[in-house]
Enzyme design. Sequence first.
Site, PDB file in Angstrom:
ATOM      1  N   ASP A  19     -28.116 -26.041  -7.558  1.00  0.00           N
ATOM      2  CA  ASP A  19     -27.839 -26.265  -8.597  1.00  0.00           C
ATOM      3  C   ASP A  19     -28.733 -26.591  -9.938  1.00  0.00           C
ATOM      4  O   ASP A  19     -29.454 -28.022 -10.419  1.00  0.00           O
ATOM      5  CB  ASP A  19     -27.870 -28.138  -7.999  1.00  0.00           C
ATOM      6  CG  ASP A  19     -27.485 -28.087  -6.575  1.00  0.00           C
ATOM      7  OD1 ASP A  19     -26.314 -27.287  -6.440  1.00  0.00           O
ATOM      8  OD2 ASP A  19     -28.112 -28.849  -6.172  1.00  0.00           O
ATOM      9  N   GLU A 226     -16.922 -30.726  -7.242  1.00  0.00           N
ATOM     10  CA  GLU A 226     -18.708 -30.988  -6.861  1.00  0.00           C
ATOM     11  C   GLU A 226     -18.617 -30.460  -8.250  1.00  0.00           C
ATOM     12  O   GLU A 226     -18.295 -29.310  -8.303  1.00  0.00           O
ATOM     13  CB  GLU A 226     -19.444 -31.116  -5.784  1.00  0.00           C
ATOM     14  CG  GLU A 226     -19.150 -30.042  -5.653  1.00  0.00           C
ATOM     15  CD  GLU A 226     -20.269 -30.247  -3.859  1.00  0.00           C
ATOM     16  OE1 GLU A 226     -20.902 -30.880  -3.333  1.00  0.00           O
ATOM     17  OE2 GLU A 226     -20.866 -28.860  -3.617  1.00  0.00           O
TER      18      GLU A 226
HETATM   19  O1  FUB Z   1     -27.867 -29.639  -3.553  1.00  0.00           O
HETATM   20  C1  FUB Z   1     -27.051 -30.679  -2.979  1.00  0.00           C
HETATM   21  C2  FUB Z   1     -25.704 -30.814  -3.358  1.00  0.00           C
HETATM   22  O2  FUB Z   1     -24.775 -29.221  -2.596  1.00  0.00           O
HETATM   23  C3  FUB Z   1     -25.286 -30.491  -4.521  1.00  0.00           C
HETATM   24  O3  FUB Z   1     -24.892 -32.351  -5.162  1.00  0.00           O
HETATM   25  C4  FUB Z   1     -24.228 -29.923  -4.679  1.00  0.00           C
HETATM   26  O4  FUB Z   1     -23.895 -29.901  -5.989  1.00  0.00           O
HETATM   27  C5  FUB Z   1     -23.876 -28.800  -3.555  1.00  0.00           C
HETATM   28  O5  FUB Z   1     -24.688 -27.723  -4.561  1.00  0.00           O
END
Ligand code: FUB
Length: 327
Positions: A19, A226
Amino acid sequence: METTVKPNTPLVTHIYTADPSAHVFEGKIYIYPSHDLDHDDPSNDNGDQYKMEDYHVLSMDDFDSPCIDHGEVLHVKDVPWAKKQMWAPDAAYKNNMYYLFFPARDHDDIFRIGVATSPHPAGPFTPQESYIPGSFSIDPAVLIDDDQKAYMYFGGLWGGQLEKWQSGTFDPADEGPDPSAPALGPMVAELSEDMLTFKEAPQEIYILDEDGSPIFASDEERRFFEGAWVHKHNGCYYLSYSTGTTHYIVYAMSQNPQGPYTYKGKILEPVLGWTTHHSIVHVDGKPYLFYHDCSLSDGVNHKRSVKFTELTYNEDGTIQTISPYQT
Ligand code: FUB
């Protein structure tokens, strides 16, 4: 011995990182990643396997320099309101201060977004007592616009709980919209001058196709899942995000930071691993994509590593699609 990092290879190999939110601060490239724990516990669709407890900051003087790990800059045990799962963070600079924005589950297991501050880009960061009032879900990304207004973009489906907030309050029974209904968009809220609260209630961003119709929930190759990121190029706002279940990084464009945005295309083809998450930063005028994959762990979804590659705009401002494993 520290060696120069090459494109499409892990920035660091002594810990798992994911991320990446990349920025140029004080003339260097700073990367704010999640820190994946090296464990072998089971996985589920709620993301319980992503049990991160702290943040490290990485930096490079430039792309010909080694990547430095500045060590732990914030731990969940030091955040009074947070219980677990320090997911994707971002950082911003304003008021002569660096702000680290991060999601975590609170003591009721609800994802909230908090802030921690430091006079230095490499931290350590001091957290606020409580999360940002009115914040929820995951994956904060902050744009400081040319007029110095700061906007936070956030939200994520499934384990990120965005579906649970459709009524305006947290409802654990709430499911995603019907496939024939418009998809949920990411949220945006302008931050107050001190960067510690929202100036206004968060609003949903509308992502439309070229005809002005909404992107529907069934359209899993284009709908928001996301990892929203907003950057500006030639006066246009670019909202890029992960499509989750179909594993693309895609983007949409607007003349307004709060949208509506018009869907434009794919930035990154699927990487090895379930999640895909990115940021875009201009360094000395050249655009770069920071992203992660699971190659360092041979494909274990919760053991990821951060990489970078060059990004290319076409003459009309659209972005060329990147195939991460094509030489
Ligand atoms: O790293 C945890 C979660 O996985 C992140 O918040 C999302 O964007 C995905 O990458």
